[in-house]
Write a protein that holds these residues in place. Structure first.
Motif, PDB file in Angstrom:
ATOM      1  N   SER A  62       6.954 150.201  41.858  1.00  0.00           N
ATOM      2  CA  SER A  62       7.111 151.107  43.011  1.00  0.00           C
ATOM      3  C   SER A  62       5.787 151.770  43.397  1.00  0.00           C
ATOM      4  O   SER A  62       5.636 152.244  44.522  1.00  0.00           O
ATOM      5  N   GLY A  63       4.825 151.745  42.487  1.00  0.00           N
ATOM      6  CA  GLY A  63       3.521 152.331  42.788  1.00  0.00           C
ATOM      7  C   GLY A  63       2.545 151.370  43.449  1.00  0.00           C
ATOM      8  O   GLY A  63       1.426 151.761  43.790  1.00  0.00           O
ATOM      9  N   LEU A  64       2.955 150.132  43.660  1.00  0.00           N
ATOM     10  CA  LEU A  64       2.077 149.170  44.323  1.00  0.00           C
ATOM     11  C   LEU A  64       1.896 149.533  45.789  1.00  0.00           C
ATOM     12  O   LEU A  64       2.825 150.043  46.433  1.00  0.00           O
ATOM     13  N   THR A  65       0.727 149.261  46.306  1.00  0.00           N
ATOM     14  CA  THR A  65       0.482 149.488  47.727  1.00  0.00           C
ATOM     15  C   THR A  65       1.259 148.456  48.541  1.00  0.00           C
ATOM     16  O   THR A  65       1.760 147.461  48.005  1.00  0.00           O
ATOM     17  N   ASP A  66       1.338 148.687  49.839  1.00  0.00           N
ATOM     18  CA  ASP A  66       2.010 147.710  50.707  1.00  0.00           C
ATOM     19  C   ASP A  66       1.323 146.348  50.624  1.00  0.00           C
ATOM     20  O   ASP A  66       1.996 145.317  50.586  1.00  0.00           O
ATOM     21  N   ALA A  67       0.006 146.347  50.581  1.00  0.00           N
ATOM     22  CA  ALA A  67      -0.736 145.078  50.491  1.00  0.00           C
ATOM     23  C   ALA A  67      -0.418 144.361  49.175  1.00  0.00           C
ATOM     24  O   ALA A  67      -0.229 143.141  49.160  1.00  0.00           O
ATOM     25  N   GLN A  68      -0.361 145.120  48.078  1.00  0.00           N
ATOM     26  CA  GLN A  68      -0.035 144.515  46.782  1.00  0.00           C
ATOM     27  C   GLN A  68       1.391 143.973  46.773  1.00  0.00           C
ATOM     28  O   GLN A  68       1.644 142.901  46.214  1.00  0.00           O
ATOM     29  N   ILE A  71       1.324 140.726  48.627  1.00  0.00           N
ATOM     30  CA  ILE A  71       0.785 139.660  47.759  1.00  0.00           C
ATOM     31  C   ILE A  71       1.863 139.211  46.772  1.00  0.00           C
ATOM     32  O   ILE A  71       2.047 138.015  46.534  1.00  0.00           O
ATOM     33  N   TYR A  72       2.588 140.176  46.229  1.00  0.00           N
ATOM     34  CA  TYR A  72       3.659 139.859  45.286  1.00  0.00           C
ATOM     35  C   TYR A  72       4.714 138.963  45.937  1.00  0.00           C
ATOM     36  O   TYR A  72       5.091 137.922  45.391  1.00  0.00           O
ATOM     37  N   VAL A  73       5.192 139.357  47.085  1.00  0.00           N
ATOM     38  CA  VAL A  73       6.242 138.590  47.765  1.00  0.00           C
ATOM     39  C   VAL A  73       5.734 137.188  48.112  1.00  0.00           C
ATOM     40  O   VAL A  73       6.425 136.187  47.880  1.00  0.00           O
ATOM     41  N   ALA A  74       4.527 137.098  48.648  1.00  0.00           N
ATOM     42  CA  ALA A  74       3.961 135.796  49.000  1.00  0.00           C
ATOM     43  C   ALA A  74       3.821 134.913  47.760  1.00  0.00           C
ATOM     44  O   ALA A  74       4.158 133.716  47.788  1.00  0.00           O
ATOM     45  N   ALA A 127      -1.107 135.225  41.939  1.00  0.00           N
ATOM     46  CA  ALA A 127      -0.759 136.049  40.781  1.00  0.00           C
ATOM     47  C   ALA A 127      -2.004 136.695  40.187  1.00  0.00           C
ATOM     48  O   ALA A 127      -1.984 137.885  39.815  1.00  0.00           O
ATOM     49  N   VAL A 128      -3.085 135.929  40.120  1.00  0.00           N
ATOM     50  CA  VAL A 128      -4.352 136.487  39.622  1.00  0.00           C
ATOM     51  C   VAL A 128      -4.816 137.613  40.537  1.00  0.00           C
ATOM     52  O   VAL A 128      -5.231 138.684  40.069  1.00  0.00           O
ATOM     53  N   LEU A 129      -4.739 137.391  41.836  1.00  0.00           N
ATOM     54  CA  LEU A 129      -5.161 138.422  42.790  1.00  0.00           C
ATOM     55  C   LEU A 129      -4.342 139.699  42.600  1.00  0.00           C
ATOM     56  O   LEU A 129      -4.907 140.800  42.557  1.00  0.00           O
TER      57      LEU A 129
END
Length: 172
Positions: A62-68, A71-74, A127-129
């Motif tokens: 929940s602390g991930l930024t919108d960009a993170q 990246i997770y969803v992609a 995943a690395v990113l």
């Protein structure tokens, strides 16, 4: 007095020239090799997928930024699609079992596997990113991820192309 029939000739050794195979035997061998390679890749895809599924249920998610989160969803979707694409040659083999066009099945399956490798490389890079962005920050994560993407490109795509080009005429 009857003489015993001659013993059957031994199967060709692994060092036998490729000309001993007829097209049907070659297609069978290539398909078996491809399916074995895909079996190994599927394990890797499953591990990455399991990791990504677990990430969403951690307190830090929940602390991930919108960009993170993007990246997770992609990355999650790329992993799922990679799993589907890498399993397609198996489904093709099952669906066309005993089909007379096995050489075509092998050719199509090999191309599908290449697409699966590209998707898997992209998912692993994503995943690395994501992990490096959380741990080290965006700037360092992007730089290191670019290196990782170049390593995948060099090892999985450029190297096989270069070896094939250097050994022209070797299509086994």
């Amino acid at each position: 007095m009857t003489s015993a029939p001659p013993p059957p000739s031994p199967p060709p050794s692994p060092a036998s020239p490729p000309g001993w195979e007829n097209p049907a035997v070659r297609a069978d061998r290539r398909l078996v090799e491809l399916l074995q390679e895909l079996r190994v890749l599927q394990t890797g895809v499953q591990i990455v997928f399991a990791f990504l599924l677990g990430v969403a249920f951690t307190p830090r998610f929940s602390g991930l930024t919108d960009a993170q989160q993007d990246i997770y969803v992609a990355t999650l979707l790329l992993t799922v699609i990679a799993a589907a694409v890498l399993a397609t040659p198996v489904a093709l083999h099952r669906g066309l079992y005993r089909h007379p066009g096995k050489e075509r099945i092998v050719t199509v399956s090999a191309r599908i596997a290449q697409a699966g490798l590209l998707l898997l490389a992209t998912a692993l890079t994503g995943a690395v990113l994501l992990v490096l962005d959380v741990v080290l920050g965006a700037a360092v994560a992007v730089a290191i991820t670019c290196v990782v993407a170049l390593v995948f490109t060099a090892l999985w795509f450029v190297l096989p192309w270069a070896v094939r080009r250097a050994t022209t005429g070797d299509r086994s």
